[in-house]
Design an enzyme around this catalytic site. Structure first.
Site, PDB file in Angstrom:
ATOM      1  N   ASP A 134       0.876  -1.169   0.000  1.00 16.54           N
ATOM      2  CA  ASP A 134       0.000   0.000   0.000  1.00 16.54           C
ATOM      3  C   ASP A 134       0.918   1.226   0.000  1.00 16.54           C
ATOM      4  O   ASP A 134       2.115   1.117   0.286  1.00 16.54           O
ATOM      5  CB  ASP A 134      -0.865  -0.041   1.264  1.00 16.54           C
ATOM      6  CG  ASP A 134      -1.726   1.188   1.444  1.00 16.54           C
ATOM      7  OD1 ASP A 134      -2.423   1.569   0.493  1.00 16.54           O
ATOM      8  OD2 ASP A 134      -1.657   1.777   2.538  1.00 16.54           O
ATOM      9  N   LEU A 135       0.371   2.397  -0.303  1.00 14.20           N
ATOM     10  CA  LEU A 135       1.184   3.616  -0.295  1.00 14.20           C
ATOM     11  C   LEU A 135       0.921   4.490   0.925  1.00 14.20           C
ATOM     12  O   LEU A 135       1.742   4.581   1.829  1.00 14.20           O
ATOM     13  CB  LEU A 135       0.919   4.418  -1.575  1.00 14.20           C
ATOM     14  CG  LEU A 135       1.460   3.841  -2.881  1.00 14.20           C
ATOM     15  CD1 LEU A 135       1.043   4.714  -4.061  1.00 14.20           C
ATOM     16  CD2 LEU A 135       2.974   3.710  -2.836  1.00 14.20           C
TER      17      LEU A 135
END
Length: 237
Positions: free
Chosen positions: A16-17
């Site tokens: 995920d970012l």
């Protein structure tokens, strides 16, 4: 680092970012505020507030429930809906939307990626293929992370957003690695942990909340691994 489930051999990582590789606190909020200021430059929208924008945004969601999978399309449709309630000529809509989205994206990418993230990804990338699975709209190349990852998948553009299966399946296909050998790392128990586990991935939860995982909302299943700091992943090397 806590282990809750047995781990298969890890052959790849997906990340995920936002709030996983960097602190996303107030970044989106600032981008939304600046975008609204841009819209306020038009006389017909001079009294627009961020509250008005969000009210319109969720009105759009009510009309088009599936739009939430793609935050870019959702934002554009919200601006278009606001414009349709003014006397701004339809011929000007595209220009207003373009300048507003450009403004949002400028501020959206004002992200400070910690040096510790760069160091970790550098080390991991020497041993594993890495990829991104995000529900947001951050361009990894604009924030200096593009060189670490083989690809970046985004909800909406590449199928329904996490935790739905399409985007996880696509990541596994593009990596050409079975899902049970891919460790997905993220901060959200629903989209990242449940999404990964329900789609056959290994799951690593980065607990940024400083609370017992069992006391957190959406804690319906345990990840394989829990960490509190991203550099802890170096222990897997």
């Amino acid at each position: 680092m806590y282990f809750y489930r047995s781990i298969h051999c890890i052959k790849a990582f997906t990340f995920d970012l936002d709030d996983t590789l960097y602190d996303n606190s107030m970044i989106v909020e600032k981008a939304e505020e600046e975008m609204v200021k841009m819209l306020q430059r038009h006389e017909q929208l001079c009294t627009l507030t961020t509250s008005d924008f969000f009210a319109e945004k969720y009105a759009v969601l009510t009309s088009y429930p599936e739009i939430y999978h793609d935050v870019i399309v959702w934002r554009i449709q919200t601006i278009k809906s606001l414009l349709s309630k003014t006397n701004i000529p339809v011929s000007k809509f595209a220009d207003v939307i373009d300048e507003s989205v450009t403004c949002f994206n400028f501020w959206r990418h004002k992200i400070n990626v910690p040096e510790s993230t760069h160091l970790l990804l550098t080390k991991l990338a020497t041993k594993y293929p890495l990829a991104v699975i995000t529900n947001g709209n951050v361009d990894i190349h604009q924030i200096g992370l593009g060189d670490y990852f083989q690809f970046s998948l985004r909800g909406g553009e590449h199928g329904r957003s996490k935790p739905f299966p399409e985007i996880f399946d696509l990541a596994s296909d593009k990596l050409a690695i079975p899902s049970h050998h891919i460790l997905h790392v993220g901060d959200n128990l629903l989209t990242d942990v449940n999404g990964a586990i329900n789609n056959g991935f290994l799951a690593c939860f980065i607990n940024i909340y400083h609370r017992n995982i069992l006391h957190l909302d959406n804690a319906s299943c345990l990840p394989h691994i829990e960490i509190t700091q991203l550099p802890e992943l170096e222990n897997l090397l």
